[in-house]
Write a protein that holds these residues in place. Structure first.
Motif, PDB file in Angstrom:
ATOM      1  N   ASP A  41      -2.061  -3.903  -2.982  1.00  0.00           N
ATOM      2  CA  ASP A  41      -2.225  -2.390  -3.655  1.00  0.00           C
ATOM      3  C   ASP A  41      -3.653  -2.235  -4.031  1.00  0.00           C
ATOM      4  O   ASP A  41      -3.935  -2.748  -4.910  1.00  0.00           O
ATOM      5  CB  ASP A  41      -0.936  -2.282  -4.782  1.00  0.00           C
ATOM      6  N   LEU A  42      -4.317  -1.005  -3.475  1.00  0.00           N
ATOM      7  CA  LEU A  42      -5.446  -0.593  -3.523  1.00  0.00           C
ATOM      8  C   LEU A  42      -5.513  -0.101  -5.128  1.00  0.00           C
ATOM      9  O   LEU A  42      -6.634  -0.477  -5.824  1.00  0.00           O
ATOM     10  CB  LEU A  42      -5.769   0.325  -2.970  1.00  0.00           C
ATOM     11  N   ARG A  43      -4.507   0.304  -5.904  1.00  0.00           N
ATOM     12  CA  ARG A  43      -4.442   0.685  -7.220  1.00  0.00           C
ATOM     13  C   ARG A  43      -4.712  -0.388  -8.211  1.00  0.00           C
ATOM     14  O   ARG A  43      -4.560  -0.316  -9.331  1.00  0.00           O
ATOM     15  CB  ARG A  43      -3.311   1.802  -7.325  1.00  0.00           C
ATOM     16  N   ARG A  57     -10.016   2.979   2.324  1.00  0.00           N
ATOM     17  CA  ARG A  57      -9.271   2.088   1.455  1.00  0.00           C
ATOM     18  C   ARG A  57      -9.393   0.698   1.770  1.00  0.00           C
ATOM     19  O   ARG A  57      -9.658  -0.100   0.950  1.00  0.00           O
ATOM     20  CB  ARG A  57      -7.502   2.331   1.578  1.00  0.00           C
ATOM     21  N   ASP A  58      -9.754   0.297   3.029  1.00  0.00           N
ATOM     22  CA  ASP A  58     -10.013  -1.148   3.180  1.00  0.00           C
ATOM     23  C   ASP A  58     -11.467  -1.443   2.696  1.00  0.00           C
ATOM     24  O   ASP A  58     -11.608  -2.660   2.196  1.00  0.00           O
ATOM     25  CB  ASP A  58     -10.156  -1.340   4.817  1.00  0.00           C
ATOM     26  N   VAL A  59     -12.413  -0.566   2.693  1.00  0.00           N
ATOM     27  CA  VAL A  59     -13.836  -0.737   2.081  1.00  0.00           C
ATOM     28  C   VAL A  59     -13.546  -0.961   0.773  1.00  0.00           C
ATOM     29  O   VAL A  59     -14.216  -1.945   0.066  1.00  0.00           O
ATOM     30  CB  VAL A  59     -14.857   0.370   2.613  1.00  0.00           C
ATOM     31  N   LEU A  60     -12.787  -0.163  -0.042  1.00  0.00           N
ATOM     32  CA  LEU A  60     -12.623  -0.195  -1.320  1.00  0.00           C
ATOM     33  C   LEU A  60     -11.959  -1.570  -1.762  1.00  0.00           C
ATOM     34  O   LEU A  60     -12.169  -2.231  -2.826  1.00  0.00           O
ATOM     35  CB  LEU A  60     -11.957   0.977  -2.210  1.00  0.00           C
ATOM     36  N   SER A  94     -10.069   4.884  -6.919  1.00  0.00           N
ATOM     37  CA  SER A  94      -9.976   4.979  -5.493  1.00  0.00           C
ATOM     38  C   SER A  94      -9.493   6.386  -5.188  1.00  0.00           C
ATOM     39  O   SER A  94     -10.033   6.772  -3.988  1.00  0.00           O
ATOM     40  CB  SER A  94      -9.195   4.119  -5.001  1.00  0.00           C
ATOM     41  N   PHE A  95      -8.680   6.926  -5.899  1.00  0.00           N
ATOM     42  CA  PHE A  95      -8.175   8.301  -5.717  1.00  0.00           C
ATOM     43  C   PHE A  95      -9.395   9.489  -5.592  1.00  0.00           C
ATOM     44  O   PHE A  95      -9.411  10.240  -4.636  1.00  0.00           O
ATOM     45  CB  PHE A  95      -7.419   8.858  -6.733  1.00  0.00           C
ATOM     46  N   MET A  96     -10.342   9.111  -6.334  1.00  0.00           N
ATOM     47  CA  MET A  96     -11.467  10.006  -6.097  1.00  0.00           C
ATOM     48  C   MET A  96     -12.377   9.962  -4.836  1.00  0.00           C
ATOM     49  O   MET A  96     -12.802  10.905  -4.259  1.00  0.00           O
ATOM     50  CB  MET A  96     -12.537   9.482  -7.528  1.00  0.00           C
TER      51      MET A  96
END
Length: 378
Positions: A10-12, A337-340, A163-165
């Motif tokens: 989960d990215l978050r 998302r993959d980069v972050l 990440s939302f930003m």
């Protein structure tokens, strides 16, 4: 989900990597002979400006009784704790304890210090491994110092994961949100490229009618005469920063450039502080930008308020559901998302009191830290 397609993290729940330079304050808010309390991902940090004008960054806890050093007093080039008057140098070492016995061998260990750079009207701190600070890339913003540009600075807290930003700015398909400010816009993705640490997208913005905020036209180079021009917008997430550039049609030069950084404040990284530098090209008419400045400021604040409403709503949904359930279909956003995710670090468990665990990248306090790196005030 098959065995060949394992679930992604989960990215978050991915923390921002600490081995970069992050703005932690606007320079003018760190006043001479004063302290300034700030934080990075749950690590409490005190900034203080000495009598000579240098800015230092220390762990915001006295080594003695753990009282925040941000409550202390700046004396010359040292910071003195408000409780028992222990004094600290900019490198975190204790320089004086008023009641230390004369026969004591040495003062106790001090507190962690952080490398500092001051540029572009911001105070940058390197919260990761201090040995990597000198070689770490630093933002290069030539327009900031150019006489052809004037810069508008933004500093706002946003209650969402950083990440939302990144997703919000990169995904220009959300212009419906700004219809009352920008009018009706038809964004067309001209193309994008991605790499291990970046995603860059180019859009064509074509006006499609509707009433537009006056500041929007002034910012995009339409001038005081009005008009509806198309613009090419280039947006780049170059980890961990983000940039946006607007080039109006029939122009070779950008009307404005934006640099932004989103700095997590809390250990769980559900709140970030957004710092932005909007560098606006001056029009040929002398003084015209000064007249337009209040209108441009109002326009940008209106857009940011709408974006903040949306990303904070996304964060609330994540909090309520306990996971990311959104159904993303835009390949560009899947790539960022993959980069972050790939460049971030795992979020560790939260310690009692809200401090981040070492998994968040915080290094332990050392007896001696590298000298503070200083730069000229922007």
């Amino acid at each position: 989900m098959t065995e060949e397609q394992p679930a992604q993290a989960d990215l978050r729940r991915t923390g921002i990597h600490p081995d970069y330079w992050y703005p932690l304050a606007v320079s003018r808010r760190v006043r001479k002979n004063k302290t300034f309390a700030t934080a990075f991902a749950g690590e409490r940090i005190v900034l203080y400006r000495t009598a000579s004008g240098a800015v230092h960054a220390l762990e915001d806890r006295c080594a003695h009784r753990q009282v925040p050093l941000s409550m202390g007093v700046v004396e010359g080039e040292s910071l003195r704790c408000c409780y028992h008057a222990w004094a600290y140098r900019g490198n975190g070492r204790i320089s004086g304890i008023p009641y230390l016995p004369k026969d004591a061998e040495r003062p106790p260990r001090g507190v962690r210090s952080y490398p500092v750079r001051e540029a572009y009207g911001l105070v940058f701190v390197f919260p990761g491994d201090p040995a990597k600070a000198a070689a770490a890339p630093f933002p290069d913003l030539p327009e900031f110092h150019a006489p052809t540009h004037r810069t508008m600075t933004f500093s706002r807290t946003v209650k969402c994961h950083y990440s939302f930003m990144h997703e919000n700015l990169l995904d220009m398909n959300h212009q419906f949100l700004h219809r009352g400010v920008l009018g009706r816009i038809q964004p067309k993705l001209l193309g994008y490229d991605t790499g291990p640490s970046h995603v860059e997208a180019r859009y064509l913005f074509v006006p499609a009618g509707g009433r537009k905020d006056r500041g929007a036209g002034l910012l995009s180079g339409e001038g005081f005469s009005g008009g509806n021009t198309s613009d090419v917008i280039t947006i780049r997430t170059g980890y961990p920063y983000q940039t946006l550039q607007d080039v109006p049609e029939r122009s070779q030069l950008p009307a404005f450039s934006l640099w932004a950084a989103y700095v997590p404040e809390d250990a769980e990284q559900r709140v970030n502080h957004a710092y932005g530098l909007l560098m606006i090209a001056k029009p040929p008419v002398p003084g015209a930008l000064n007249l337009a400045w209040p209108l441009i400021r109002r326009f940008t604040e209106r857009v940011f308020a709408q974006d903040r409403m949306a990303v904070e709503a996304e964060q609330r949904a994540w909090d309520e559901q306990g996971e990311d359930r959104n159904q993303e279909v835009f390949p560009l956003i899947l790539d960022v998302r993959d980069v972050l995710r790939a460049n971030g670090v795992p979020l560790g468990p939260v310690r009692a009191g809200g401090g981040a665990s070492p998994l968040c990248g915080g290094a332990p306090a050392a007896e001696a830290s590298p000298p503070v790196v200083t730069g000229g005030l922007a």
